[in-house]
Design a protein around this motif. Structure first.
Motif, PDB file in Angstrom:
ATOM      1  N   LEU B  16       0.825  -1.212   0.000  1.00 31.60           N
ATOM      2  CA  LEU B  16       0.000   0.000   0.000  1.00 31.60           C
ATOM      3  C   LEU B  16       0.860   1.263   0.000  1.00 31.60           C
ATOM      4  CD1 LEU B  16      -2.867  -0.958   2.486  1.00 31.60           C
ATOM      5  CD2 LEU B  16      -3.106  -0.402   0.074  1.00 31.60           C
ATOM      6  N   ALA B  17       2.098   1.142   0.528  1.00 28.52           N
ATOM      7  CA  ALA B  17       2.957   2.322   0.604  1.00 28.52           C
ATOM      8  C   ALA B  17       3.583   2.654  -0.759  1.00 28.52           C
ATOM      9  CB  ALA B  17       4.057   2.106   1.635  1.00 28.52           C
ATOM     10  N   ILE B  18       3.711   1.647  -1.644  1.00 27.15           N
ATOM     11  CA  ILE B  18       4.442   1.878  -2.906  1.00 27.15           C
ATOM     12  C   ILE B  18       3.881   3.067  -3.710  1.00 27.15           C
ATOM     13  CG2 ILE B  18       5.006   0.863  -5.156  1.00 27.15           C
ATOM     14  CD1 ILE B  18       5.387  -1.806  -3.666  1.00 27.15           C
ATOM     15  N   PRO B  19       2.548   3.115  -3.938  1.00 28.94           N
ATOM     16  CA  PRO B  19       2.042   4.267  -4.709  1.00 28.94           C
ATOM     17  C   PRO B  19       2.368   5.608  -4.051  1.00 28.94           C
ATOM     18  CG  PRO B  19       0.370   2.560  -4.535  1.00 28.94           C
ATOM     19  CD  PRO B  19       1.489   2.135  -3.633  1.00 28.94           C
ATOM     20  N   VAL B  20       2.372   5.646  -2.710  1.00 34.03           N
ATOM     21  CA  VAL B  20       2.695   6.906  -2.025  1.00 34.03           C
ATOM     22  C   VAL B  20       4.135   7.296  -2.323  1.00 34.03           C
ATOM     23  CG1 VAL B  20       2.840   8.067   0.205  1.00 34.03           C
ATOM     24  CG2 VAL B  20       1.085   6.352  -0.177  1.00 34.03           C
ATOM     25  N   PHE B 155      -4.045   4.646   9.779  1.00 37.07           N
ATOM     26  CA  PHE B 155      -3.951   3.245  10.187  1.00 37.07           C
ATOM     27  C   PHE B 155      -2.681   2.844  10.938  1.00 37.07           C
ATOM     28  CE2 PHE B 155      -1.694   2.910   6.200  1.00 37.07           C
ATOM     29  CZ  PHE B 155      -0.739   1.951   6.479  1.00 37.07           C
ATOM     30  N   PRO B 156      -1.501   3.451  10.670  1.00 37.47           N
ATOM     31  CA  PRO B 156      -0.343   2.960  11.430  1.00 37.47           C
ATOM     32  C   PRO B 156      -0.548   3.108  12.935  1.00 37.47           C
ATOM     33  CG  PRO B 156       0.377   4.294   9.587  1.00 37.47           C
ATOM     34  CD  PRO B 156      -1.111   4.450   9.676  1.00 37.47           C
ATOM     35  N   ALA B 157      -1.309   4.112  13.357  1.00 36.44           N
ATOM     36  CA  ALA B 157      -1.427   4.396  14.786  1.00 36.44           C
ATOM     37  C   ALA B 157      -2.816   4.059  15.318  1.00 36.44           C
ATOM     38  CB  ALA B 157      -1.123   5.871  15.043  1.00 36.44           C
ATOM     39  N   ILE B 158      -3.613   3.325  14.533  1.00 36.28           N
ATOM     40  CA  ILE B 158      -5.031   3.210  14.908  1.00 36.28           C
ATOM     41  C   ILE B 158      -5.240   2.445  16.210  1.00 36.28           C
ATOM     42  CG2 ILE B 158      -5.545   1.125  13.537  1.00 36.28           C
ATOM     43  CD1 ILE B 158      -8.259   2.473  12.878  1.00 36.28           C
ATOM     44  N   SER B 159      -4.414   1.446  16.495  1.00 39.91           N
ATOM     45  CA  SER B 159      -4.731   0.586  17.634  1.00 39.91           C
ATOM     46  C   SER B 159      -4.003   0.948  18.920  1.00 39.91           C
ATOM     47  CB  SER B 159      -4.432  -0.868  17.288  1.00 39.91           C
ATOM     48  OG  SER B 159      -5.351  -1.296  16.323  1.00 39.91           O
ATOM     49  N   ALA B 160      -2.844   1.567  18.832  1.00 31.23           N
ATOM     50  CA  ALA B 160      -2.115   1.862  20.070  1.00 31.23           C
ATOM     51  C   ALA B 160      -1.251   3.113  19.956  1.00 31.23           C
ATOM     52  CB  ALA B 160      -1.269   0.664  20.480  1.00 31.23           C
ATOM     53  N   GLY B 161      -1.681   4.063  19.135  1.00 31.34           N
ATOM     54  CA  GLY B 161      -0.965   5.329  19.073  1.00 31.34           C
ATOM     55  C   GLY B 161       0.310   5.253  18.253  1.00 31.34           C
ATOM     56  N   PRO B 162       1.141   6.270  18.286  1.00 30.33           N
ATOM     57  CA  PRO B 162       1.071   7.482  19.111  1.00 30.33           C
ATOM     58  C   PRO B 162      -0.210   8.295  18.890  1.00 30.33           C
ATOM     59  CG  PRO B 162       3.136   7.391  17.875  1.00 30.33           C
ATOM     60  CD  PRO B 162       2.287   6.306  17.368  1.00 30.33           C
ATOM     61  N   ILE B 163      -0.582   9.067  19.904  1.00 27.89           N
ATOM     62  CA  ILE B 163      -1.746   9.935  19.807  1.00 27.89           C
ATOM     63  C   ILE B 163      -1.285  11.227  19.161  1.00 27.89           C
ATOM     64  CG2 ILE B 163      -3.568  11.104  21.088  1.00 27.89           C
ATOM     65  CD1 ILE B 163      -2.867   9.044  23.408  1.00 27.89           C
ATOM     66  N   ALA B 189      12.084   5.955   8.290  1.00 29.80           N
ATOM     67  CA  ALA B 189      11.171   4.817   8.288  1.00 29.80           C
ATOM     68  C   ALA B 189      11.939   3.513   8.482  1.00 29.80           C
ATOM     69  CB  ALA B 189      10.366   4.788   6.987  1.00 29.80           C
ATOM     70  N   THR B 190      13.048   3.370   7.728  1.00 31.20           N
ATOM     71  CA  THR B 190      13.847   2.145   7.831  1.00 31.20           C
ATOM     72  C   THR B 190      14.375   1.987   9.246  1.00 31.20           C
ATOM     73  OG1 THR B 190      14.536   2.677   5.592  1.00 31.20           O
ATOM     74  CG2 THR B 190      15.668   0.865   6.666  1.00 31.20           C
ATOM     75  N   VAL B 249       6.081   3.496   9.743  1.00 36.43           N
ATOM     76  CA  VAL B 249       5.125   3.402   8.632  1.00 36.43           C
ATOM     77  C   VAL B 249       4.535   4.785   8.342  1.00 36.43           C
ATOM     78  CG1 VAL B 249       3.002   2.328   7.838  1.00 36.43           C
ATOM     79  CG2 VAL B 249       4.662   0.980   9.126  1.00 36.43           C
ATOM     80  N   GLY B 250       4.331   5.573   9.399  1.00 35.29           N
ATOM     81  CA  GLY B 250       3.876   6.951   9.205  1.00 35.29           C
ATOM     82  C   GLY B 250       4.826   7.717   8.293  1.00 35.29           C
ATOM     83  N   TYR B 251       6.129   7.563   8.525  1.00 34.69           N
ATOM     84  CA  TYR B 251       7.136   8.237   7.686  1.00 34.69           C
ATOM     85  C   TYR B 251       7.001   7.815   6.228  1.00 34.69           C
ATOM     86  CZ  TYR B 251       9.998  10.722  11.124  1.00 34.69           C
ATOM     87  OH  TYR B 251      10.460  11.617  12.057  1.00 34.69           O
ATOM     88  N   LEU B 252       6.738   6.517   5.964  1.00 36.81           N
ATOM     89  CA  LEU B 252       6.564   6.075   4.578  1.00 36.81           C
ATOM     90  C   LEU B 252       5.460   6.886   3.905  1.00 36.81           C
ATOM     91  CD1 LEU B 252       6.661   2.153   4.726  1.00 36.81           C
ATOM     92  CD2 LEU B 252       8.491   3.714   4.020  1.00 36.81           C
TER      93      LEU B 252
END
Lengths: 80, 384
Positions: B16-20, B155-163, B189-190, B249-252
């Motif tokens: 999903l990150a590739i197009p971004v 989505f990267p932070a949906i279940s446990a943050g960061p807030i 990201a890496t 993943v946010g950085y990606l």
């Protein structure tokens, strides 16, 4: 008195730390000149002093880290 | 499906990150795509069972979508009312309505809370509240739906943050990144994703297997002490690993979420600890609970002793943090324990008591570490 001088005087007033006059790049949080409580007291003092509203969520620690940064913030708000 | 828990999940999010990444190379910010990718993951994450095999009832997706739409309606309505000027009653009502699903989840009788609960509801609630606070302060004057949902459900932070904070998120979301920024984001990201792998899949399981699980069955003071250290270290590596994945993943996707941990076990006092542990939660509570309370108390001169407002604000913020984790007695005790530590430390270091010789740095760190670990022992539920 310029905005910068008034801001510095207010910071010294709230924190009781004269070093903010001589070193305007002093990291206020690093040196425990500002903490959570004093930040809010400074916000109230600046609000009263300059007659402008500052919202709590506007200040991030990064934005208020040194006297110079607070001066820049206030200058943008009320002019030099 | 558990986020960051399977090869399938990692594979999906990397594709999903590739197009971004491709779009970023041409300095385009694919905002709609970020929302679409988030929705895809929401459907997959909440629609599939823990291992990605069995299909869970659609009800779970419904709860998340219902929650998000409800929060958006509250925020959008509040924004319209706010345009007429600040009104405290309207503001408090908006906060209460935004808190309602979380309160139902926490306080509904056993066996019924699953009707509203989903994984991450407490994190999403705080992000929704951040928007309400920013609207009240007049810092958010428009609320485009796509941007709001991208923020709330990112989505990267949906279940446990960061807030994350709405105004911070918005800056990243709107601004296209240059090629240089893309490369530096990839670098970050890496770094984070590999740190996440090390923490979550190597160190935390090793601690769990060789130390935490065996110490569950050891009793007496040495046994409990051993469990306390194991639990604290495991909690850190597990949670910090998860945060590192989320941030990476946010950085990606070009969203630079705030850091959540900064070497917390090197803290030199308890205040320092809360600037280093679960930072996005503690700063949220500092700004929105402690800060608002102390500001109101200072402006309206509620207390003669200004320090008292600060102590009460800390009790309020940490008490709330306890309940936010859960309504079991141990969570409330954990919050109050930390309130006590913060207030105690504040009293000990009051400026009017004159300058005092601080503990040597190493001693200060050792004392803080042990106070903190004891807090985690309360949190773990081993004591009660």
């Amino acid at each position: 008195m310029s905005t910068a001088d008034r801001v510095v005087a207010t910071i010294e007033d709230v924190t009781g730390e004269p070093a903010v006059r001589s070193n305007r790049d002093l990291d206020l949080f690093e040196h425990q000149v500002l903490d959570s409580l004093r930040t809010i007291e400074l916000l109230v003092a600046l609000t009263e002093h300059f007659g402008t509203d500052i919202a709590l969520s506007e200040i991030e620690r990064e934005l208020w880290a040194t006297p110079n940064k607070i001066i820049a913030f206030m200058e943008q708000r009320v002019g030099v | 499906m558990t986020p960051y828990g399977s090869v399938f999940y990692f594979g999906l999010l990397l594709y999903l990150a590739i197009p971004v990444l491709v779009a970023s190379w041409f300095e385009v910010k694919p905002r709609r795509y970020i929302l679409a990718a988030t929705l895809v993951i929401v459907v997959v994450q909440f629609g599939l069972g823990p291992l990605g095999l069995a299909i869970a009832p659609l009800r779970d997706i419904g709860k998340v979508v219902g929650f998000a739409v409800g929060q958006w309606a509250v925020a959008a309505l509040f924004l319209r009312l706010r345009r007429a000027g600040p009104n405290r009653a309207v503001f408090y009502s908006a906060v209460l309505v935004a808190l309602l699903p979380l309160a139902l989840e926490k306080f509904m009788p056993r066996g019924t809370s699953h009707l509203v609960a989903f994984m991450g509801i407490s994190y999403l609630t705080f992000r929704a509240l951040d928007v309400v606070f920013a609207v009240q302060d007049g810092l958010v004057k428009e609320l485009p739906a796509a941007e709001y949902f991208s923020f709330l459900l990112f989505f990267p932070a949906i279940s446990a943050g960061p807030i994350d904070r709405y105004r911070r998120f918005r800056t990243d979301y709107r601004k296209p990144r240059s090629r240089d920024e893309l490369l530096s984001d990839l670098d970050q990201a890496t770094d984070r994703i590999f740190r996440g792998l090390l923490y979550s899949f190597v160190i935390a399981p090793l601690i769990n297997f060789y130390w935490l699980t065996p110490s569950l069955h050891r009793y007496g003071l040495p046994g409990v002490a051993s469990y306390m250290y194991a639990y604290s270290l495991h909690l850190f590596f597990d949670f910090a690993g998860y945060s590192a994945f989320a941030i990476g993943v946010g950085y990606l996707f070009g969203i630079r979420m705030p850091e959540n941990f900064n070497q917390p076990f090197l803290a030199k006092n308890i205040t320092d600890f809360w600037n280093r542990w679960h930072i996005s939660l503690s700063s949220f509570l500092r700004d929105h609970v402690y800060g608002r309370f102390v500001l109101a108390a200072t402006k309206r001169r509620w207390f003669k002793d200004r320090q008292l407002a600060s102590y009460l604000g800390s009790v309020l913020a940490f008490g709330l943090m306890g309940v936010w984790h859960g309504t079991a007695a141990r969570y409330l005790a954990y919050g109050l324990y930390h309130a006590l530590l913060i207030v105690g430390y504040g009293m000990l270091t009051r400026p009017e008591r004159g300058p005092r010789k601080p503990l040597p740095l190493l001693a200060a760190r050792v004392v803080t570490f042990h106070l903190v670990c004891f807090g985690f022992l309360i949190f773990s539920g081993r004591l009660f």
